[in-house]
Structure formats: structure tokens, C-alpha cells
Design an enzyme around this catalytic site. Structure first.
Site, PDB file in Angstrom:
ATOM      1  CG  HIS A  25      -3.395   3.269   2.034  1.00 45.53           C
ATOM      2  ND1 HIS A  25      -3.750   3.205   0.711  1.00 45.53           N
ATOM      3  CD2 HIS A  25      -3.372   2.322   2.556  1.00 45.53           C
ATOM      4  CE1 HIS A  25      -4.043   1.725   0.783  1.00 45.53           C
ATOM      5  NE2 HIS A  25      -4.050   1.225   2.004  1.00 45.53           N
ATOM      6  CG  ASN A  44      -6.700  -1.043   0.768  1.00 41.45           C
ATOM      7  OD1 ASN A  44      -5.900  -0.543   0.103  1.00 41.45           O
ATOM      8  ND2 ASN A  44      -6.226  -1.388   2.070  1.00 41.45           N
ATOM      9  CB  CYS A  53      -1.123   0.029   1.358  1.00 45.54           C
ATOM     10  SG  CYS A  53      -2.073  -1.314   1.203  1.00 45.54           S
TER      11      CYS A  53
HETATM   12  N1  ACO Z   1     -18.940  -8.860   8.204  1.00 46.41           N
HETATM   13  C1  ACO Z   1     -19.407  -9.361   9.505  1.00 46.41           C
HETATM   14  N2  ACO Z   1     -18.386  -9.600  10.695  1.00 46.41           N
HETATM   15  C2  ACO Z   1     -17.001  -9.604  10.543  1.00 46.41           C
HETATM   16  C3  ACO Z   1     -16.758  -9.533   9.008  1.00 46.41           C
HETATM   17  C4  ACO Z   1     -17.524  -8.895   8.196  1.00 46.41           C
HETATM   18  N3  ACO Z   1     -17.119  -8.691   6.852  1.00 46.41           N
HETATM   19  N4  ACO Z   1     -15.284  -9.340   9.336  1.00 46.41           N
HETATM   20  C5  ACO Z   1     -15.086  -9.854  10.516  1.00 46.41           C
HETATM   21  N5  ACO Z   1     -16.249  -9.738  11.258  1.00 46.41           N
HETATM   22  C6  ACO Z   1     -16.508 -10.189  12.455  1.00 46.41           C
HETATM   23  C7  ACO Z   1     -15.330 -11.035  13.089  1.00 46.41           C
HETATM   24  O1  ACO Z   1     -15.249 -12.463  12.859  1.00 46.41           O
HETATM   25  C8  ACO Z   1     -15.344 -10.814  14.654  1.00 46.41           C
HETATM   26  O2  ACO Z   1     -16.259 -11.650  15.234  1.00 46.41           O
HETATM   27  P1  ACO Z   1     -16.145 -12.288  16.670  1.00 46.41           P
HETATM   28  O3  ACO Z   1     -16.113 -11.231  17.747  1.00 46.41           O
HETATM   29  O4  ACO Z   1     -17.447 -13.240  16.727  1.00 46.41           O
HETATM   30  O5  ACO Z   1     -15.011 -13.137  16.618  1.00 46.41           O
HETATM   31  C9  ACO Z   1     -15.942  -9.287  14.654  1.00 46.41           C
HETATM   32  O6  ACO Z   1     -16.354  -9.198  13.286  1.00 46.41           O
HETATM   33  C10 ACO Z   1     -14.803  -8.338  15.096  1.00 46.41           C
HETATM   34  O7  ACO Z   1     -13.701  -8.686  14.110  1.00 46.41           O
HETATM   35  P2  ACO Z   1     -12.330  -7.601  14.329  1.00 46.41           P
HETATM   36  O8  ACO Z   1     -11.350  -8.138  13.234  1.00 46.41           O
HETATM   37  O9  ACO Z   1     -12.020  -7.376  15.832  1.00 46.41           O
HETATM   38  O10 ACO Z   1     -13.161  -6.366  13.698  1.00 46.41           O
HETATM   39  P3  ACO Z   1     -12.479  -4.866  13.653  1.00 46.41           P
HETATM   40  O11 ACO Z   1     -13.289  -3.841  14.517  1.00 46.41           O
HETATM   41  O12 ACO Z   1     -11.028  -4.915  14.279  1.00 46.41           O
HETATM   42  O13 ACO Z   1     -12.445  -4.514  12.116  1.00 46.41           O
HETATM   43  C11 ACO Z   1     -11.325  -4.640  10.173  1.00 46.41           C
HETATM   44  C12 ACO Z   1     -11.742  -5.464  11.342  1.00 46.41           C
HETATM   45  C13 ACO Z   1     -12.163  -3.502   9.368  1.00 46.41           C
HETATM   46  C14 ACO Z   1     -10.423  -5.266   9.017  1.00 46.41           C
HETATM   47  C15 ACO Z   1     -10.136  -3.545  10.855  1.00 46.41           C
HETATM   48  O14 ACO Z   1      -9.539  -4.393  11.850  1.00 46.41           O
HETATM   49  C16 ACO Z   1      -9.264  -3.011  10.078  1.00 46.41           C
HETATM   50  O15 ACO Z   1      -9.624  -2.093   9.182  1.00 46.41           O
HETATM   51  N6  ACO Z   1      -7.999  -3.092  10.032  1.00 46.41           N
HETATM   52  C17 ACO Z   1      -6.967  -2.610   9.370  1.00 46.41           C
HETATM   53  C18 ACO Z   1      -6.670  -3.625   7.988  1.00 46.41           C
HETATM   54  C19 ACO Z   1      -6.520  -2.734   6.960  1.00 46.41           C
HETATM   55  O16 ACO Z   1      -6.926  -1.795   6.455  1.00 46.41           O
HETATM   56  N7  ACO Z   1      -5.612  -3.629   6.086  1.00 46.41           N
HETATM   57  C20 ACO Z   1      -5.598  -3.215   4.819  1.00 46.41           C
HETATM   58  C21 ACO Z   1      -4.051  -3.125   4.615  1.00 46.41           C
HETATM   59  S1  ACO Z   1      -2.902  -2.188   5.669  1.00 46.41           S
HETATM   60  C22 ACO Z   1      -3.493  -0.774   5.147  1.00 46.41           C
HETATM   61  O17 ACO Z   1      -3.896  -0.384   3.803  1.00 46.41           O
HETATM   62  C23 ACO Z   1      -3.447  -0.058   6.229  1.00 46.41           C
END
Ligand code: ACO
Length: 322
Positions: A249, A279, A113
Site C-alpha cells: 500500500h 496515498n 486502505c
Molecule cells: N508541512 C510542513 N509542516 C508540517 C506539515 C506539512 N504539510 N504537516 C505537519 N507539519 C508539522 C507539524 O505541525 C509538526 O510541527 P511542530 O513540530 O511544530 O508541531 C511537524 O511538522 C512534525 O509533525 P509530525 O506529525 O510529527 O511529522 P511526522 O514526521 O510524523 O510526519 C506524517 C507526519 C507524514 C503524516 C507521518 O506521521 C506519517 O506518514 N504517518 C502515517 C500516516 C499515513 O500514512 N496515513 C495514511 C493512512 S494510513 C496508511 O495508509 C498507512
């Protein structure tokens, strides 16, 4: 000429739109969950016969036309991508041939990224040292090809697209500074864990997909992007209020808002496209930048900070006078 200035921007998005409602039919998710956790409403997906170089070419042609130059005058081509058409030749070489350019340096940058920011930092140094006068820097991705469409925790996040800029040697101020970093100790938190030398045979199987520990990535991204903002301002003896536009980004609206808060910049001076593009990795900053230039938000003379964070981890910023 001691500066390098952006003289043209361009972008391209595939036609096909994949909405959150569409994803509700593919995996166990809801639009409400996706929007509240990420800010993403829809993303573009490349057609079956559309590849990264096709997206890169369309964006590059737009940028060349905006800069009002002849493609043959370009003497450096950098393509930032994690999803090249081939293992080799590089997508930059494929693009060079499409544009009818022969002989100039052309190479890909793989910093996930942060790739476009890396590309800008490298091109700026080529120009400052006199090794190039007119560079084409492209960020282009078909991430849809490395997504596990059964994994709801990743498939809702990413999209395809491309953005490009022409960077030219100039007597007037352009890029003020660039700051590039990486720390490979985070390699397992965000990865496609197969490649050429290692696990090549698995490329034919299901493992060649993005794997991510979203929580950890989120935490490190927010902290690191806060630090890169401070580092960039301090290096130039500038204040937060000197920044006119933040072009971050586009990974997640919550990460973008946290960085904007750290910079003390109002959200109407932050370019946001993550809602419509998802993204798009290396493509996200040039896509957002092009949109804001073309709709007249970013104007000549504005001070712009670009910042990114991605797999590696890699992170960096570019501060420039547009
Ligand atoms: N729909 C519904 N539920 C979901 C989904 C979905 N698409 N995806 C995950 N869940 C569930 C999980 O299973 C979990 O359930 P559980 O509590 O029963 O285990 C719950 O939602 C919470 O999951 P978390 O991973 O804790 O959710 P979080 O609030 O952290 O959000 C997310 C997840 C959006 C991926 C976040 O962590 C994030 O944005 N991280 C950054 C990742 C990113 O942007 N990566 C891209 C590359 S790096 C960059 O570009 C910066």
C-alpha cells in the site's frame, strides 16, 4: 479448478495533477518537507464532474480488455472504496450497470486502505468454493472529497485514482494465501468521524474530513506490517528470499522502506508509486500492480506479496504467483 489467478489488470488516474508546489500556495508547507517526510511529489485529483464510479469503470474496462474476456462473463464484482458515489446503491452495483452486467453478486468492501486486499481475499474464497469463476475486483477512491484542504498535516498525503484486476478460476497456482485483520480499538487514530447513522447532519458542514494522528498511525503501521510479512511467510513455509516483488500500500515511502527492510528485499523489487500518486487508499495496490505488470517488471511466474494497512485499523496481505 482449485486456484484463482489474475488474468488482467487495469488502472485509471484523473488528468489533473496537483504538485507539491501547488500545495505550497494552499497551505503553510514546503515541497522539501512533503518529500522528506512522505516521498510524495504529486498526486491526481478527480475533475469536478468525475466520481469514484467513473474512475472504477475506466480501470475495470482496462482490466477486462487485458484479460481478453467479455464483461458479461464476470460473475462477481467487488469494489473497495471509502468514497462511494452514493450511500446506496453500492458503487459495485453502479459499476455493474455501467458494464452491462446483470444478476451477478456485486458489493462494496469498506476496509479503507486495506480494502483491495480484503476484496482479493473475499474473491479468492468465492472462487475456491466454486461460488464464482471470474471476479472483477476494483479499488477506487476520490479521497480529495474528504480532505480538509486547510489542514496541512493531511491534505498533502492523499490522491484520487482506481485500479482493477480480473481474478479467474484456474488449474495453475495463483493466489497462495490471504491474511485479513482488523482492530477497532484504534478507531480514533485515523477517521472521518461522521457517517449515516451518527452525525449525518454534519456531512453538510466542515467536519466530514479525514482526521489523523500521523505519528501514532506511522508507528503502529510499521510494526503491524512487519508482523503481517512474517505471518504470511510462516503460513506458507516460505523464506523471505522466495518473494520476487513487494507491492505495498502506497502511504508513505518511509513505511514502505521499513517493510521492505523487514522482508530483506532490495528496493528495486518493491513497486513504488507513492511519489506520483500520493496515498490513494484502496486504489493504491491495484494501481501499483498494474503499472509494474504493464511495464514488464512483474512477470508471469513471479511471487508477489501485496500488503496494506489503514483506518480501522485494518491490515492484511495477499501472496500470489502471478
Ligand atoms: N508541512 C510542513 N509542516 C508540517 C506539515 C506539512 N504539510 N504537516 C505537519 N507539519 C508539522 C507539524 O505541525 C509538526 O510541527 P511542530 O513540530 O511544530 O508541531 C511537524 O511538522 C512534525 O509533525 P509530525 O506529525 O510529527 O511529522 P511526522 O514526521 O510524523 O510526519 C506524517 C507526519 C507524514 C503524516 C507521518 O506521521 C506519517 O506518514 N504517518 C502515517 C500516516 C499515513 O500514512 N496515513 C495514511 C493512512 S494510513 C496508511 O495508509 C498507512
Amino acid at each position: 479448478m482449485k486456484y484463482s489467478k489474475i488474468t488482467g489488470t487495469g488502472s485509471y488516474l484523473p488528468e489533473k495533477i496537483l504538485t507539491n508546489a501547488d500545495l505550497e500556495k494552499i497551505v503553510d508547507t514546503t515541497s522539501e518537507w512533503i518529500v522528506s517526510r512522505t516521498g510524495i511529489e504529486e498526486r491526481r485529483i478527480a475533475g469536478d464532474n468525475e466520481f469514484t464510479c467513473d474512475l472504477a469503470e475506466a480501470a475495470a474496462r482496462n482490466a477486462i480488455s487485458a484479460a481478453n474476456i467479455n464483461a458479461k462473463d464476470i460473475d462477481l464484482i467487488i469494489v473497495a472504496t471509502t468514497t462511494p458515489d452514493r450511500i446506496f446503491p453500492s458503487t459495485a452495483c453502479l459499476l455493474q450497470e455501467r458494464l452491462g452486467i446483470h444478476g451477478c453478486a456485486a458489493f462494496d468492501v469498506q476496509a479503507v486502505c486495506t480494502g483491495f486486499v480484503y476484496g482479493m481475499g473475499i474473491a479468492e474464497k468465492f472462487i475456491r468454493t466454486g461460488s464464482a469463476k471470474r471476479a472483477l475486483i476494483v479499488g477506487a477512491e476520490t479521497l480529495s472529497r474528504i480532505i480538509d484542504w486547510r489542514d496541512r498535516s493531511t491534505c498533502v498525503l492523499f490522491g484520487d485514482g482506481a485500479g482493477a484486476v480480473i481474478l479467474e478460476a484456474s488449474d495453475s497456482e495463483g493466489i497462495i494465501s490471504s491474511h485479513l485483520h482488523a482492530d477497532g480499538k484504534y478507531k480514533e487514530l485515523l477517521t472521518v468521524p461522521v457517517g449515516v447513522s451518527s452525525g449525518h447532519e454534519k456531512l453538510k458542514q466542515t467536519e466530514a474530513y479525514i482526521q489523523m494522528q500521523g505519528n501514532e498511525v506511522f508507528r503502529v503501521a510499521v510494526n503491524t506490517l512487519g508482523r503481517i510479512v512474517d505471518e504470511t511467510l510462516a503460513a506458507n513455509n516460505m523464506k523471505k528470499s522466495d518473494i520476487t516483488w513487494l507491492v505495498p500500500h502506497q502511504a508513505n515511502i518511509r513505511i514502505i522502506n521499513a517493510t521492505a527492510k523487514k522482508l530483506g528485499i532490495s528496493t528495486d523489487h518493491v513497486v513504488v508509486t507513492v511519489n506520483k500518486h500520493g496515498n490513494t487508499s484502496a486504489a493504491s495496490i491495484p494501481l501499483a500492480f498494474d503499472e509494474a505488470v504493464r511495464d514488464g517488471r512483474i512477470k508471469r511466474g513471479d511471487t508477489v506479496m501485496m500488503e496494506a494497512f489503514g483506518g480501522g485499523f485494518t491490515w492484511g496481505s495477499v501472496l500470489l504467483k502471478y
